[in-house]
Design an enzyme around this catalytic site. Structure first.
Site, PDB file in Angstrom:
ATOM      1  N   HIS A 265       0.822  -1.215   0.000  1.00 48.22           N
ATOM      2  CA  HIS A 265       0.000   0.000   0.000  1.00 48.22           C
ATOM      3  C   HIS A 265       0.863   1.276   0.000  1.00 48.22           C
ATOM      4  O   HIS A 265       0.654   2.191  -0.785  1.00 48.22           O
ATOM      5  CB  HIS A 265      -0.924   0.058   1.226  1.00 48.22           C
ATOM      6  CG  HIS A 265      -1.811  -1.150   1.378  1.00 48.22           C
ATOM      7  ND1 HIS A 265      -2.283  -1.867   0.317  1.00 48.22           N
ATOM      8  CD2 HIS A 265      -2.337  -1.739   2.479  1.00 48.22           C
ATOM      9  CE1 HIS A 265      -3.037  -2.851   0.760  1.00 48.22           C
ATOM     10  NE2 HIS A 265      -3.090  -2.804   2.076  1.00 48.22           N
ATOM     11  N   LYS A 363      -0.041  -0.064  13.931  1.00 49.03           N
ATOM     12  CA  LYS A 363      -1.314  -0.469  14.533  1.00 49.03           C
ATOM     13  C   LYS A 363      -1.402   0.180  15.914  1.00 49.03           C
ATOM     14  O   LYS A 363      -0.382   0.463  16.536  1.00 49.03           O
ATOM     15  CB  LYS A 363      -1.355  -1.989  14.721  1.00 49.03           C
ATOM     16  CG  LYS A 363      -1.189  -2.790  13.433  1.00 49.03           C
ATOM     17  CD  LYS A 363      -2.523  -3.152  12.847  1.00 49.03           C
ATOM     18  CE  LYS A 363      -2.388  -4.061  11.644  1.00 49.03           C
ATOM     19  NZ  LYS A 363      -3.549  -3.951  10.741  1.00 49.03           N
TER      20      LYS A 363
END
Ligand code: BG6
Length: 510
Positions: A265, A363
């Protein structure tokens, strides 16, 4: 490797104005009982059907191991759709019509008999097009892709060039675990299919805002003249997530942040931001330009100074106390897998020489945000005696990929009053305000493109390999270091801030 199958028509690019209609076809999903089918694929097909984008004749066939009837599977999918559909409530009338196209094929994908059964099912539809035009969706483990390709070929369902219809294979990232496994994977797939029949899904390329990078850069006169090292100080690409590993312990612990999202990504975002203008928006031209950028990426010589990896410890998020990575179910207590990665890269081209690209992802950061910040150099001279010019920031163009999709331009403006004081302000473009059209989900866009045969938004194999060439040495370096801890709900480890501070810069606060 980039051969062209004579039976394939690459179709009009989805970035141009005309789109081809979709041929009648069958869609076969291997690993149909997995999460991807219920969360992403069925909702995408349902919306395409609802918006009359599916062909007049089509079948969706799920292949999985558990015994169930067509009816039971349809009911399960309906329940999942109620939960995951982007539009709610699900339109019952549309669903009833849509569900008639869905079938279940029992079978273990390691058993050749499964493929014979599938062949029989497809032939039984009594329509040549449904037997010959087939999209194979590999929602299975990457280690099984080769086997599935071999078996569908053996069963007479997949051909390189038999002149009858088209067959396309869709695979999901990660495309390999490193350069070598990516090459092996590709060899396995291209043994039975041309490269042009393989569609690699990187769902970020299906996002509207990601495609808008191209519109912003190449449909306007304003930005391109300053889009280079004469004017750009640095580029920061951030993909922050507030979630943890979402029950995917085995996958995540074997993968880590760099392989999970940086290699794909974030590198794709970098490629679109840094590439030259393609001669056209057809698949080969666009992908060739991206590949050039990816091949020109260079890591900092001192990896200890030019990278920082982290792992989240317990903390507070959204008012809730959350567990640390090592306390997550299924994670070994001594795991050194990184849940955060920041890297400094250079792009060795005339346009970008000397401009650092800082990429970070993690995260359990404070909030979910993906953005590209292009930070411009300060004006060479600032004739404002009543302003502390140190306080004035850099002009910035920020492409907000998600959420609050849009673009922000930051610049200095006079503060109202009798003094000539200047302060930073922002000018905002918000998708939600500028357009009434709603954005399709990334998977809708990408699946439709596969059905049409338009590969523009799918990374080509050489792009994938170029990305691994950058990541592999980083992984080798990180293997000998432990990730720095950061508390859940914070913006990553302090070492990532120090990495920029050494360059006299700091991370944008998204
Ligand atoms: C996936 C990663 O590719 O992208 C996940 O495997 C990540 O770990 C997800 O959470 C994020 O996607 P999005 O579209 O929610 O930003």
């Amino acid at each position: 490797m980039n051969q062209t199958a004579p039976t394939l028509d690459p179709g009009a690019s989805n970035l141009s104005e005309t789109r081809k209609p979709v041929d009648p076809c069958s869609i076969v999903i291997f690993g149909a009982s997995g999460d991807l089918t219920s969360r992403k694929l069925i909702p995408a097909f349902y919306h395409l059907f609802k918006e009359n984008q599916m062909p007049s004749e089509f079948r969706i066939i799920g292949v999985a191991r558990r015994e169930k009837s067509n009816e039971t599977w349809r009911q399960e999918l309906r329940q999942a759709l109620d939960q995951f559909s982007r539009t709610k409530p699900v339109d019952d009338k549309v669903w009833q019509e849509f569900a008639k196209h869905i079938f279940y094929c029992l079978g273990d994908i390691t058993d050749p008999a499964t493929y014979d059964r599938l062949e029989k099912l497809l032939s039984g539809f009594g329509n040549e097009a449904l037997r010959n035009n087939i999209l194979f969706y590999m929602a299975t483990l990457p280690s099984q892709f080769g086997l599935v390709a071999e078996q569908i070929h053996r069963a007479g369902l997949l051909h390189k060039d038999n002149g009858k219809g088209w067959q396309r294979i869709v695979v999901e990232k990660p495309f390999g675990h490193d350069l070598q496994s990516a090459q092996t994977l590709n060899t396995e797939l291209t043994r039975y299919a041309h490269e042009s029949q393989v569609f690699r899904i990187d769902h970020y390329l299906g996002k509207e805002t990601v495609q808008n990078i191209l519109a912003l850069r190449f449909a306007n006169q304003l930005f391109e003249p300053v889009w280079n090292s004469n004017y750009v100080d640095s580029v920061q690409i951030t993909m922050a997530e507030d979630v943890g590993i979402d029950g995917r312990a085995a996958f995540y612990d074997a993968t880590g942040a760099a392989r999970d999202v940086l290699q794909n990504h974030l590198f794709q975002l970098l490629a679109l931001t840094a590439m030259e203008e393609p001669v056209s928006f057809d698949a080969d031209s666009l992908r060739a330009e991206k590949e050039k950028v990816l091949s020109a990426i260079r890591c900092s010589g001192d990896l200890a100074a030019g990278t920082a990896i982290g792992q989240y410890a317990g903390g507070w998020q959204g008012g809730l106390e959350v567990r640390g990575y090592l306390e997550e179910d299924g994670i070994p207590p001594d795991s050194r897998t990184e849940t955060y990665a920041a890297i400094k890269l250079g792009v060795d081209t005339r346009r970008w020489a000397g401009v650092p690209f800082y990429l970070r992802t993690g995260k359990r950061l404070p909030r979910r945000v993906t953005e590209i910040g292009v930070l411009f150099k300060k004006a060479p001279h600032l004739p404002f005696s009543q302003t502390d010019t140190q306080e004035l920031g850099h002009n910035q163009l920020v492409i907000r990929v998600q959420p609050d999709e849009g673009v922000t331009l930051k610049f200095g403006s006079k503060v109202p009053g009798t003094q000539m004081e200047v302060r930073d302000v922002a000018m905002d473009f918000l998708y939600g305000e500028a357009f009434t059209e709603s954005s399709p989900e990334a998977y809708e866009r990408l699946i439709l493109d596969v059905l049409i045969g338009d590969a523009t938004l799918f990374p080509r194999n050489d792009e994938v390999e170029a990305s691994w060439r950058v990541i592999d040495p980083l992984e080798t370096f990180w293997a000998g270091t432990a990730p720095h801890l950061y508390r859940a709900g914070e913006w990553g480890p302090k070492e990532a801030d120090e990495m920029l501070a050494r360059d006299g810069r700091q991370w944008r606060r998204p």
